[in-house]
Design an enzyme around this catalytic site. Structure first.
Site, PDB file in Angstrom:
ATOM      1  CD  GLU A  67      25.168   9.170 -26.268  1.00  0.00           C
ATOM      2  OE1 GLU A  67      24.945   9.252 -25.056  1.00  0.00           O
ATOM      3  OE2 GLU A  67      26.048   9.834 -26.849  1.00  0.00           O
ATOM      4  CG  ASP A  68      19.744   9.848 -27.061  1.00  0.00           C
ATOM      5  OD1 ASP A  68      20.502   9.065 -26.452  1.00  0.00           O
ATOM      6  OD2 ASP A  68      19.568  11.026 -26.715  1.00  0.00           O
TER       7      ASP A  68
END
Length: 201
Positions: A67-68
């Site tokens: 996600e990051d």
């Protein structure tokens, strides 16, 4: 543990710890100067304390990597490096692997729906992740007051809706100690948020 028995955490875990630290080296917790790796370590600790095995602990360290820190290509790197089970757990704890991310409410509703059919592996890591986040919100709410809500892209009402909905999903899928603690933490958060303002008018 006796010296002649193998440790449940071996070289793969050590590699994952170093890998996660490098991936998130420049990342801080939202609106703080706290290194992001503190969250990953806390989630990993919760997973291990709940009886998690090495794959689940590795996935806990890497649960935000897709996600990051790189999206779908990062997931394939994790799969090649740590195996399919770890990658599957990480994918199950990811609410978006594209940039820009879809709208906040859409992502969260989809994630909650997904949890109701998720594996035990995914649920254990997800519960640990959300429990640590909720603990952090409660601690900051006590010390900083309503300014804690400024760090979120969503409104206070939306954030509370999300955590309440997560709790219901966790209860529907077996609950457990982390879900029970999450319920206690959320109850305290609601008590603070709903408390009448002090002082006269």
């Amino acid at each position: 543990m006796p010296a002649d028995q193998p440790s449940p955490l071996g070289p793969r875990f050590e590699d994952a710890l170093a890998y996660a630290t490098r991936l998130h080296a420049r990342q801080m917790r939202k609106s703080t100067t706290i290194p992001y790796v503190s969250h990953l370590l806390s989630v990993c600790a919760l997973v291990l304390e709940d009886g998690g095995d090495e794959d689940q602990a590795i996935a806990a360290l890497l649960h935000d990597a897709v996600e990051d820190q790189g999206g779908a290509p990062r997931l394939e790197e994790i799969r090649g490096r740590f195996g399919n089970r770890v990658a599957t757990i990480v994918a199950g704890c990811t609410d978006s692997d594209v940039v820009p991310k879809p709208p906040w409410r859409e992502r969260k509703e989809r994630y909650i729906a997904h949890l109701r059919h998720a594996s035990r592996d995914v649920l254990r890591v997800s519960r640990a992740d959300k429990l640590h986040n909720a603990r952090s919100i409660l601690s900051d709410l006590r010390h900083q007051g309503d300014t804690v809500w400024h760090r979120f892209t969503a409104s206070r009402q939306s954030v509370l809706w999300y955590y309440d909905a997560l709790l219901e999903a966790y209860k529907e899928t077996g609950g457990g100690r982390m879900a029970e603690e999450l319920e206690r933490v959320l109850s305290e958060i609601h008590s603070i948020v709903d408390a009448p303002a002090q002082g006269g008018s």
